[in-house]
Scaffold this active site. Structure first.
Site, short mmCIF file in Angstrom:
data_model
loop_
_atom_site.label_atom_id
_atom_site.label_comp_id
_atom_site.label_asym_id
_atom_site.label_seq_id
_atom_site.Cartn_x
_atom_site.Cartn_y
_atom_site.Cartn_z
N GLU A 35 -34.74 23.86 16.69
CA GLU A 35 -36.40 23.20 17.31
C GLU A 35 -36.43 21.69 17.14
OE1 GLU A 35 -38.97 26.26 15.85
OE2 GLU A 35 -37.99 27.48 16.62
N GLU A 66 -36.83 31.42 17.76
CA GLU A 66 -36.00 32.16 17.10
C GLU A 66 -35.58 33.17 16.82
OE1 GLU A 66 -39.15 30.61 16.16
OE2 GLU A 66 -39.06 29.36 14.91
N PHE A 89 -38.59 25.33 8.95
CA PHE A 89 -38.19 26.18 7.79
C PHE A 89 -37.66 27.41 7.64
CE2 PHE A 89 -42.01 22.96 6.92
CZ PHE A 89 -41.93 22.33 7.86
N ASP A 91 -39.31 28.96 5.40
CA ASP A 91 -40.04 30.14 5.90
C ASP A 91 -40.49 31.06 7.34
OD1 ASP A 91 -42.21 29.27 2.85
OD2 ASP A 91 -41.03 27.71 4.28
N PHE A 92 -40.04 30.76 8.06
CA PHE A 92 -40.05 31.28 9.41
C PHE A 92 -39.41 32.05 9.25
CE2 PHE A 92 -41.52 26.29 11.52
CZ PHE A 92 -42.41 26.75 10.45
N HIS A 135 -45.36 27.42 4.27
CA HIS A 135 -43.86 26.30 4.50
C HIS A 135 -43.38 25.43 3.61
CE1 HIS A 135 -45.97 26.58 8.35
NE2 HIS A 135 -45.37 25.26 8.87
C1 LIG Z 1 -42.12 30.72 14.13
C2 LIG Z 1 -42.26 29.42 13.85
N1 LIG Z 1 -41.41 28.37 14.46
C3 LIG Z 1 -41.83 26.61 14.22
C4 LIG Z 1 -42.65 26.43 13.79
C5 LIG Z 1 -42.99 24.65 13.77
N2 LIG Z 1 -43.69 24.46 14.69
C6 LIG Z 1 -44.77 24.29 14.35
S1 LIG Z 1 -45.94 23.33 15.38
C7 LIG Z 1 -44.58 23.73 16.42
C8 LIG Z 1 -44.95 22.95 17.81
C9 LIG Z 1 -46.03 24.05 18.21
O1 LIG Z 1 -45.92 23.51 19.22
P1 LIG Z 1 -46.45 24.51 20.22
O2 LIG Z 1 -46.88 25.87 20.43
O3 LIG Z 1 -47.46 23.65 21.97
O4 LIG Z 1 -48.90 24.33 20.01
P2 LIG Z 1 -48.93 22.83 19.93
O5 LIG Z 1 -48.13 21.80 18.57
O6 LIG Z 1 -48.58 20.91 20.38
O7 LIG Z 1 -50.88 22.81 19.89
C10 LIG Z 1 -43.98 24.15 15.49
C11 LIG Z 1 -41.86 24.35 16.38
C12 LIG Z 1 -43.52 27.47 13.12
N3 LIG Z 1 -44.95 26.61 12.44
N4 LIG Z 1 -43.49 28.37 13.72
#
Ligand SMILES: Cc1ncc(C[n+]2csc(CCOP(=O)(O)OP(=O)(O)O)c2C)c(N)n1
Ligand SMILES: [Mg+2]
Lengths: 339, 324
Positions: A35, A66, A89, A91-92, A135
């Site tokens: 990502e 993932e 991270f 944590d994921f 995190h």
């Molecule tokens: C399982 C997981 N993978 C990756 C992340 C890291 N992460 C946090 S927000 C995000 C993007 C999320 O995009 P979206 O669902 O479109 O929400 P937005 O931030 O646009 O509100 C990512 C990749 C996470 N928190 N949890």
């Protein structure tokens, strides 16, 4: 290192990316996915500039899936490619642990050694900046506990590059677990040790070999990752107070270099294990067992450990610093051993 | 379905916007050094929902006592629209003992059991939990519903698909709300998601799927009302995707270099647009706009004051609350 080598001071993040880039130049089978690893360069800088050099075909931004893309990394590795996959991270891990533990780590064994999974799964660990319970974990003990994957944990730019190149060249799955606070990021508090001399050329740091980060004679600190930086700071301070601390940087948990640990403990007779992971059932207990199994008589003072006291990582700064292995706590623990 | 109260929806949107704007200022104001994410009175990651007010306001206008929400890492707009106490929420964001979670949770982990509100920083993982809350409502014989909120990026997570299937096969009173703000950090939707609309995915699970265009709060109100009525009547889950807008960065400090449409972002702000349309309808005057803004300013200022005057937790409190 040969004397003709060009070095310059770069961050741990840049050193990681450079290691990946050199392997991508050398071997067309190496590619990166995860990502925000593309134009963004990785949230923690682990793929800095790779997208510009190699393009979207070899530095692939994935959906937030993932299980899907780590599993795809396994499949690609099984077919002979050498994927470097990022789990943003650690944590994921919760959403993809089946692919990691039941597939990536077991396929070689289950196949009776007939199928290789030469992939790197790099992931950010650690706290200290109020990112709270989901995190901020280290979790390297969890991965090291599960058989079938190597686990490397660099503490500085030089090792970050050399271990990355070793990890990519390794025929086994390697968890490459870097600490956010050790990346030298411009937007996070950093120890000056997160920037260091790194040769421009390719080189390897062997997986499974600990380093004596600082020699000493009174107390051994066995540690890893960002805690190495803290321990070195403490060791330098204590030098002025007449306490000579030896710092062992494990660099890799699987395989674990028990020889270097035992040799140092044999010399000093006092050991403190510092670990930013949870305390129980983890690295600190493992090191105690290694010593006890070998020769409990090596120790002049009871075994000592400093780790996160089995609570999730809290958000507020006073709470978080209450449970992290800070310099103050490391110093106090060393002094206790010398009392 | 309840009556459309335009003025109330506008007021709620302004209130949320004022909150997000002030938190943004406060987040950066006392960061020293300015680049350090861990410094300042509000440390850590900060995901603000400015621009996404129509999603929360259109849905929460239909909610009543006992209805649940699970929100993702960008939770403030749903929390405020659902009645989470602004003072306690703000104190939590400041990591204080007077916060919703006594400083343990922070902005991605807000828990308000009184309002059945929670959020999670692991994307899409609130969806199964919402299904479970809906299951509890159904078993208890109430007509309460659970709202499961997620971003469009999170709709590619396994838990999303598992939850849709569970909700449908068990006929649960859940409404899945997807906020499509075009971006998941630096990755645009079209690079990550097969199919243009997540509303189409609902069909695969035999539930109604609606896409709300143009970040339109009234269209959201209509769609949510229909879905919530359906769930309360025992007719099962629905999915709504709203095309919304991430007015700020993914997190505070995000330079957004990857974002080509950055220049036009302010032109797409839903609040001035809604104000203009209400004025045209004769339902909103300039005086009212000023008064609504002044009320929001005062409420948010008071919440920040409350947070700042709440004591910090003691380090040893970190050891509390692991077990009940
Ligand atoms: C399982 C997981 N993978 C990756 C992340 C890291 N992460 C946090 S927000 C995000 C993007 C999320 O995009 P979206 O669902 O479109 O929400 P937005 O931030 O646009 O509100 C990512 C990749 C996470 N928190 N949890
Ligand atoms: Mg999004």
């Amino acid at each position: 290192m040969s004397t003709t080598t060009e070095t310059r001071r770069i961050t741990t993040a840049k050193a990681m990316a450079e290691g990946i880039g050199l392997e991508m130049q050398r071997d067309p089978n190496v590619f990166v996915m995860g990502e925000d690893v593309g134009a963004y360069g990785g949230i923690f800088g682990s793929t800095t500039d790779l997208f510009g050099e190699f393009g979207a075909d070899r530095v692939i931004d994935t959906p937030i899936s993932e299980t899907g893309f780590i599993g795809a990394g396994i499949g690609a590795a099984v077919e002979g490619l050498r994927p470097v996959v990022e789990l943003m991270f650690v944590d994921f891990y919760g959403v993809c642990m089946d692919q990691i533990s039941n597939h990536m780590a077991k396929i070689h064994y289950e196949s009776g050694g007939n199928v290789k999974v030469p992939m790197v799964l790099m992931t950010a660990t650690g706290g200290g900046y109020s990112d709270a319970a989901q995190h901020s974990q280290c979790l390297w003990g969890t991965f090291a506990h599960l058989p079938g994957m190597k686990v490397v944990v660099p503490s500085n730019p030089y090792d970050a590059k050399g271990l990355m190149i070793s990890a990519i060249q390794d025929d086994n799955p390697v968890m490459y677990m870097f600490h956010k606070g050790g990346q030298g990021l411009v937007w996070m508090e950093k120890n000056p040790r997160s920037i260091g001399e790194v040769p421009e050329e390719s080189y390897t740091v062997p997986i499974g070999k600990a380093a004596i980060a600082k020699e000493g004679s009174d107390v051994t600190i066995v540690t890893l990752s960002l805690s190495v930086q803290h321990s070195l700071d403490v060791a330098e301070e204590l030098e002025g107070e007449g306490i000579s601390v030896e710092v062992v940087d494990l660099r890799s948990l699987v395989p674990l270099d028990t020889e270097t640990v035992l040799e140092s403990v044999g010399k000093t007779g006092r050991v403190l294990v510092v670990d930013e992971d949870y305390k129980s059932f983890g690295l600190t207990g493992e090191i105690a067992a290694v010593i006890a199994e070998t020769d409990p008589g090596l120790l002049k003072k009871p075994f000592s450990r400093l780790a996160v006291p089995d609570v999730p990582i809290p958000y507020a700064r006073p709470l978080e610093y209450g449970i992290l292995p800070t310099r103050d706590k490391i110093k106090a623990a060393v002094k206790d051993l010398m009392a | 379905m309840g009556d459309l109260d335009r003025l109330a929806m506008y007021t709620q949107m302004v209130r949320i916007r004022q909150y997000e704007s002030r938190i943004m200022q406060e987040y950066h104001a006392d960061k020293s050094p300015a680049w350090d994410i861990g410094a300042g009175l509000i440390p850590g990651e900060m995901h603000l929902a400015a621009g996404q007010e129509p999603a929360a306001v259109g849905v929460c206008a239909h909610l009543k006592k006992g209805d649940a929400i699970t929100a993702p890492h960008r939770p403030h707009h749903f929390a405020l629209a659902h009645g989470v106490d602004m003072n306690k929420m703000t104190a939590e964001i400041y990591g204080r003992t007077g916060g919703l979670c006594k400083g343990k949770g922070g902005h991605m982990h807000l828990f308000d059991p009184e309002n059945h509100f929670s959020c999670s920083g692991i994307i899409a993982q609130g969806l199964p939990v919402a299904c479970g809350q809906a299951m509890a409502f159904k078993r208890k014989g109430t007509d309460n519903v659970a709202i499961a909120v997620t971003g469009e990026g999170a709709a590619n997570q396994g838990a999303f698909h598992e939850s849709l299937n569970l909700a449908a096969v068990w006929n649960l009173p859940v409404i899945f709300v997807i906020e499509d703000n075009d971006w998941a950090i630096s990755v645009p939707k079209d690079a990550s998601t097969a199919g243009a609309s997540n509303a189409d995915r609902a069909a695969g699970y035999g539930m109604p799927g609606v896409r709300v265009e143009d970040n339109d709060v009234e269209a959201m109100f209509e769609a949510a009302g229909a879905a919530i009525d359906r769930a309360r009547a025992g007719d099962g889950p629905s999915l709504i995707e709203i095309h919304t807008l991430r007015l700020f960065g993914h997190f505070e400090g995000d330079a957004q270099a990857y974002r080509p449409e950055l220049e036009t972002v302010n032109d797409r702000d839903p609040i001035p647009k809604y104000a203009a349309s209400l004025k045209e309808l004769g339902e909103l005057s300039d005086d009212q706009i000023a008064a609504i803004q002044a009320d929001a300013d005062a409420e948010v200022d008071a919440a920040i004051e409350f947070a700042k005057s709440s004591p910090e937790p003691a380090p040893e409190d970190a050891l509390l609350h692991v077990f009940a």
